[in-house]
Design a protein around this motif. Structure first.
Motif, PDB file in Angstrom:
ATOM      1  N   SER A  70       0.827  -1.209   0.000  1.00  0.00           N
ATOM      2  CA  SER A  70       0.000   0.000   0.000  1.00  0.00           C
ATOM      3  C   SER A  70       0.856   1.253   0.000  1.00  0.00           C
ATOM      4  CB  SER A  70      -0.921   0.002   1.227  1.00  0.00           C
ATOM      5  OG  SER A  70      -1.793  -1.109   1.213  1.00  0.00           O
ATOM      6  N   LEU A  71       1.938   1.254   0.797  1.00  0.00           N
ATOM      7  CA  LEU A  71       2.839   2.411   0.828  1.00  0.00           C
ATOM      8  C   LEU A  71       3.496   2.627  -0.537  1.00  0.00           C
ATOM      9  CD1 LEU A  71       4.540   1.921   4.313  1.00  0.00           C
ATOM     10  CD2 LEU A  71       3.029   3.792   3.648  1.00  0.00           C
ATOM     11  N   ILE A  72       3.885   1.540  -1.188  1.00  0.00           N
ATOM     12  CA  ILE A  72       4.488   1.655  -2.517  1.00  0.00           C
ATOM     13  C   ILE A  72       3.489   2.257  -3.510  1.00  0.00           C
ATOM     14  CG2 ILE A  72       5.392   0.346  -4.478  1.00  0.00           C
ATOM     15  CD1 ILE A  72       6.623  -1.597  -2.484  1.00  0.00           C
ATOM     16  N   ILE A  73       2.252   1.790  -3.465  1.00  0.00           N
ATOM     17  CA  ILE A  73       1.226   2.307  -4.380  1.00  0.00           C
ATOM     18  C   ILE A  73       0.959   3.782  -4.108  1.00  0.00           C
ATOM     19  CG2 ILE A  73      -1.210   2.135  -5.018  1.00  0.00           C
ATOM     20  CD1 ILE A  73      -1.019  -0.873  -4.537  1.00  0.00           C
ATOM     21  N   ILE A  74       0.867   4.155  -2.811  1.00  0.00           N
ATOM     22  CA  ILE A  74       0.627   5.558  -2.456  1.00  0.00           C
ATOM     23  C   ILE A  74       1.759   6.443  -2.959  1.00  0.00           C
ATOM     24  CG2 ILE A  74       0.451   7.170  -0.521  1.00  0.00           C
ATOM     25  CD1 ILE A  74      -1.000   4.950   1.032  1.00  0.00           C
ATOM     26  N   LEU A  75       2.996   5.995  -2.765  1.00  0.00           N
ATOM     27  CA  LEU A  75       4.144   6.778  -3.226  1.00  0.00           C
ATOM     28  C   LEU A  75       4.151   6.911  -4.745  1.00  0.00           C
ATOM     29  CD1 LEU A  75       6.994   5.509  -0.873  1.00  0.00           C
ATOM     30  CD2 LEU A  75       6.240   7.874  -1.139  1.00  0.00           C
ATOM     31  N   VAL A  77       1.531   6.842  -6.754  1.00  0.00           N
ATOM     32  CA  VAL A  77       0.439   7.736  -7.151  1.00  0.00           C
ATOM     33  C   VAL A  77       0.805   9.188  -6.866  1.00  0.00           C
ATOM     34  CG1 VAL A  77      -1.946   8.393  -6.673  1.00  0.00           C
ATOM     35  CG2 VAL A  77      -1.353   5.980  -6.882  1.00  0.00           C
ATOM     36  N   VAL A  78       1.325   9.431  -5.661  1.00  0.00           N
ATOM     37  CA  VAL A  78       1.693  10.797  -5.274  1.00  0.00           C
ATOM     38  C   VAL A  78       2.819  11.327  -6.161  1.00  0.00           C
ATOM     39  CG1 VAL A  78       2.687  12.190  -3.431  1.00  0.00           C
ATOM     40  CG2 VAL A  78       0.909  10.541  -2.903  1.00  0.00           C
ATOM     41  N   ALA A  79       3.827  10.481  -6.413  1.00  0.00           N
ATOM     42  CA  ALA A  79       4.928  10.909  -7.274  1.00  0.00           C
ATOM     43  C   ALA A  79       4.434  11.215  -8.690  1.00  0.00           C
ATOM     44  CB  ALA A  79       6.011   9.835  -7.306  1.00  0.00           C
ATOM     45  N   SER A  80       3.454  10.459  -9.156  1.00  0.00           N
ATOM     46  CA  SER A  80       2.875  10.720 -10.484  1.00  0.00           C
ATOM     47  C   SER A  80       2.153  12.064 -10.506  1.00  0.00           C
ATOM     48  CB  SER A  80       1.913   9.592 -10.869  1.00  0.00           C
ATOM     49  OG  SER A  80       2.571   8.350 -10.908  1.00  0.00           O
ATOM     50  N   ILE A  81       1.440  12.377  -9.423  1.00  0.00           N
ATOM     51  CA  ILE A  81       0.748  13.670  -9.339  1.00  0.00           C
ATOM     52  C   ILE A  81       1.755  14.811  -9.389  1.00  0.00           C
ATOM     53  CG2 ILE A  81      -0.650  15.130  -7.828  1.00  0.00           C
ATOM     54  CD1 ILE A  81      -2.040  12.600  -6.850  1.00  0.00           C
ATOM     55  N   SER A 125       8.665  17.911   0.451  1.00  0.00           N
ATOM     56  CA  SER A 125       7.698  18.088   1.536  1.00  0.00           C
ATOM     57  C   SER A 125       7.935  17.067   2.642  1.00  0.00           C
ATOM     58  CB  SER A 125       6.273  17.968   0.995  1.00  0.00           C
ATOM     59  OG  SER A 125       6.057  16.679   0.454  1.00  0.00           O
ATOM     60  N   TRP A 126       7.616  17.463   3.867  1.00  0.00           N
ATOM     61  CA  TRP A 126       7.861  16.591   5.018  1.00  0.00           C
ATOM     62  C   TRP A 126       7.019  15.328   4.952  1.00  0.00           C
ATOM     63  CZ3 TRP A 126       3.866  15.186   8.154  1.00  0.00           C
ATOM     64  CH2 TRP A 126       2.702  15.955   8.093  1.00  0.00           C
ATOM     65  N   TRP A 127       5.780  15.440   4.451  1.00  0.00           N
ATOM     66  CA  TRP A 127       4.908  14.263   4.468  1.00  0.00           C
ATOM     67  C   TRP A 127       5.324  13.244   3.406  1.00  0.00           C
ATOM     68  CZ3 TRP A 127       2.217  13.582  -0.082  1.00  0.00           C
ATOM     69  CH2 TRP A 127       2.034  14.701  -0.880  1.00  0.00           C
ATOM     70  N   PHE A 128       5.938  13.719   2.285  1.00  0.00           N
ATOM     71  CA  PHE A 128       6.445  12.775   1.294  1.00  0.00           C
ATOM     72  C   PHE A 128       7.642  12.028   1.866  1.00  0.00           C
ATOM     73  CE2 PHE A 128       8.974  11.481  -2.371  1.00  0.00           C
ATOM     74  CZ  PHE A 128       8.012  10.914  -3.190  1.00  0.00           C
ATOM     75  N   GLN A 129       8.506  12.756   2.591  1.00  0.00           N
ATOM     76  CA  GLN A 129       9.652  12.112   3.225  1.00  0.00           C
ATOM     77  C   GLN A 129       9.209  11.134   4.310  1.00  0.00           C
ATOM     78  OE1 GLN A 129      12.774  12.436   2.092  1.00  0.00           O
ATOM     79  NE2 GLN A 129      11.885  13.733   0.496  1.00  0.00           N
ATOM     80  N   VAL A 130       8.112  11.458   5.004  1.00  0.00           N
ATOM     81  CA  VAL A 130       7.562  10.535   6.010  1.00  0.00           C
ATOM     82  C   VAL A 130       7.094   9.237   5.346  1.00  0.00           C
ATOM     83  CG1 VAL A 130       5.631  10.165   7.603  1.00  0.00           C
ATOM     84  CG2 VAL A 130       6.936  12.287   7.711  1.00  0.00           C
ATOM     85  N   LEU A 131       6.443   9.355   4.196  1.00  0.00           N
ATOM     86  CA  LEU A 131       6.002   8.157   3.471  1.00  0.00           C
ATOM     87  C   LEU A 131       7.190   7.306   3.044  1.00  0.00           C
ATOM     88  CD1 LEU A 131       3.137   9.547   1.174  1.00  0.00           C
ATOM     89  CD2 LEU A 131       2.898   7.963   3.087  1.00  0.00           C
ATOM     90  N   VAL A 132       8.244   7.953   2.547  1.00  0.00           N
ATOM     91  CA  VAL A 132       9.454   7.210   2.164  1.00  0.00           C
ATOM     92  C   VAL A 132      10.062   6.529   3.379  1.00  0.00           C
ATOM     93  CG1 VAL A 132      11.786   7.429   1.231  1.00  0.00           C
ATOM     94  CG2 VAL A 132       9.921   8.708   0.192  1.00  0.00           C
TER      95      VAL A 132
END
Length: 554
Positions: A70-75, A77-81, A125-132
């Protein structure tokens, strides 16, 4: 938790499904299985055993494969946006207001929303780094949770296995020897299996043949590479390790280099060359009048002395004299400065003459540096011009009638002058823009445009990435793990001589059962072993019929 003691006397960690010594099933689930689940060799997995304390729940959350996927999919999708519109780093606007205006002007309300949500600076962004970071933690926890028990189980494999373990493998056989005796058969099996590159372990009348054990570590090698890669990505946020900045510098200007503390760059000359041939029809349709052949910036790279204050340009030490061209960057101390863009004939200085409206008499000239305008320009003791307002990129008047500027760049400069003369000591106010002069009242004097001085500008990009070796190592280890896990497999064959002279065998592989059966066919033909069966391919009726017909198989 208490250990689980097998009937053979061996103590197993709580949660173990198969005894680590004899191989007996220890749980009701394992006992009910026709074919044992050998995914982790029946070893105890923490995430599947403990679920009481907060630590257990956190551990189980991050060790979950579903959470990792799920984390991989979220990353993804977000990276694509983040690629829908340019990131704000690539936008020339300087202030937050200018960047917001850029996205709204170029991409409409969607661009405005894109900027307001912080998607224009997504990867920092801090939240993208948190996801990573969460993905890295998930990979680490999942690897420890499953990898360590599997390693211990594979490292401490026993040769002799209980009958219940043997009969619950996918490939099994049991029967009498058709030629020779059991000892000779075992010797032939050992000889043939060694030729097939299997390692041999012996315990009395039992043998274990194994090859490709390293294939079981492929996914975990894969995880190690991915963790190293993610660490390299997260290191981009540490100052000095990763630099990707830009600067505009005019001819003759000396500026501090962003991202390169203590270094200054002087633009000696900008050179723009075009091809002699005429543009093609397609280029003319696109508004291209000339085709660029070369554009370069001749620069001097300076280093600030150690005892100098930040920004001080005194006593600069010349480091390098270089001509930066496209794909030929200036490289120094791990940094690379690339030629990326240019602007020709940018306004540098405008000259105005203070003139009497009735007689045309000139009282004096005022030269205004558009990048560093002064507040006051003195012509003589009783005549001076005060700059009350400066708008580098005049965009019009707001609802209150106040002039506005779109950007800090002098693209369309406008001024508010207060002209103080001997006969008008209180001064006269006048708004002056290109091809536009608006006096504040019944003025006697005006600021008349006289001349303009232009300058060429170079757009340079400064880059440094100390994480490239880390990313390379991580990527290499990741691909190595993928290759190991994809193209090799772990094969095992247990064979035992029973007291009545019969032979019992069982085989297992983590994948590629066709290859396992091919090896078994070769050794069975050579040593005249009993015919084996695949329990997942043979139904119960067929199995019973084979036993009834005396096929020497289970």
């Amino acid at each position: 938790m208490e250990k689980v003691t097998c009937s053979c006397g061996h103590e197993n960690p709580f949660g173990t499904k198969i005894c680590g010594k004899c191989g007996r099933p220890l749980t009701e689930e394992a006992k009910s299985q026709k074919v044992l689940d050998m995914k982790y060799d029946g070893s105890a997995i923490r995430s599947k055993t403990y679920n009481k304390s907060i630590i257990d729940k956190v551990w189980n959350f991050f060790s979950s494969v579903k959470v990792g996927v799920s984390l991989i999919i979220i990353l993804l999708v977000v990276a694509s946006i983040g690629t829908i519109f340019p990131q704000e780093f690539y936008v020339s606007a300087g202030t937050d207001l200018e960047r917001a205006l850029y996205y709204e002007t170029n991409y409409g309300s969607l661009g405005k929303l894109y900027y307001q949500l912080g998607l224009a600076d997504l990867y920092s962004s801090w939240w993208f780094q948190v996801l990573v970071g969460m993905l890295a933690i998930s990979i680490i926890v999942a690897s420890i949770d499953r990898g360590l028990p599997l390693h211990k189980s594979l490292k401490n494999q026993r040769v002799k296995r209980h009958e219940s373990f043997m009969k619950r493998q996918r490939i099994i056989a049991e029967g009498a020897i058709t030629e020779g005796n059991s000892s000779e058969t075992l010797a032939k099996v050992e000889e043939k299996m060694k030729k097939l590159n299997y390692k041999v372990k012996r315990d009395g009348n039992a043998l274990l043949f194994e090859k490709g054990r390293f294939a079981r570590y492929g996914p975990y090698i894969n995880h190690v590479g991915l963790i190293i890669f993610l660490v390299g990505v997260m290191l981009h946020q540490i100052p000095g390790i990763y630099v990707d900045d830009s600067m505009w510098i005019r001819e003759g200007e000396t500026r501090a280099i962003p991202g390169m503390d203590g270094y200054f760059l002087k633009n000696e000359e900008f050179i723009f060359e075009t091809h002699d041939n005429d543009p093609t029809t397609a280029q003319i349709q696109q508004g291209v009048n000339a085709v660029a052949k070369n554009y370069q910036t001749n620069v001097l790279l300076y280093k600030q002395s150690e005892d100098a204050l930040p920004g001080q340009t005194d006593n600069l030490e010349l480091v390098q004299d270089y001509s930066i061209r496209v794909n030929h960057p200036l490289k120094h101390d791990g940094y690379a400065i690339y030629q990326m863009d240019f602007r020709l004939n940018e306004l540098k200085e405008m000259t105005f003459t203070l003139t009497n409206l009735e007689t045309g008499e000139a009282l004096g000239e005022v030269a205004i540096d558009l990048r560093n305008p002064q507040k006051e320009y003195i012509i003589d003791d009783n005549t001076k011009v005060k700059l009350m307002g400066y708008f580098p990129d005049f965009s019009g008047f707001n609802d209150e009638g106040e002039p506005q500027t779109a950007t800090p760049n002098p693209n369309n400069p406008a001024f508010i002058f207060n002209m103080i003369t001997p006969d008008r000591p209180d001064g006269e106010i006048s708004f002056v823009a290109i091809q536009q002069t608006v006096p504040a009242g019944d003025n006697k004097y005006k600021m008349e445009f006289t001349s303009v001085e232009t300058v060429n500008m170079s757009g340079l990009t400064i880059r440094k990435d100390s994480t490239i070796p880390i990313l390379f190592v991580g990527g290499f280890i990741f691909l190595l793990g993928v290759a190991i896990g994809s193209y090799w497999n772990h094969r095992r064959l247990w064979i035992e001589q029973l007291e009545d002279g019969r032979i019992r065998l069982a085989a297992h592989t983590n994948k590629n059962w066709f290859g396992m059966k091919k090896d078994l066919d070769a050794v069975s033909e050579y040593a005249k072993l009993p015919k084996y069966i695949d329990q997942l391919d043979t139904d119960d009726d067929e199995k019973a019929q084979m036993e009834k017909e005396g096929d020497n198989t289970l």
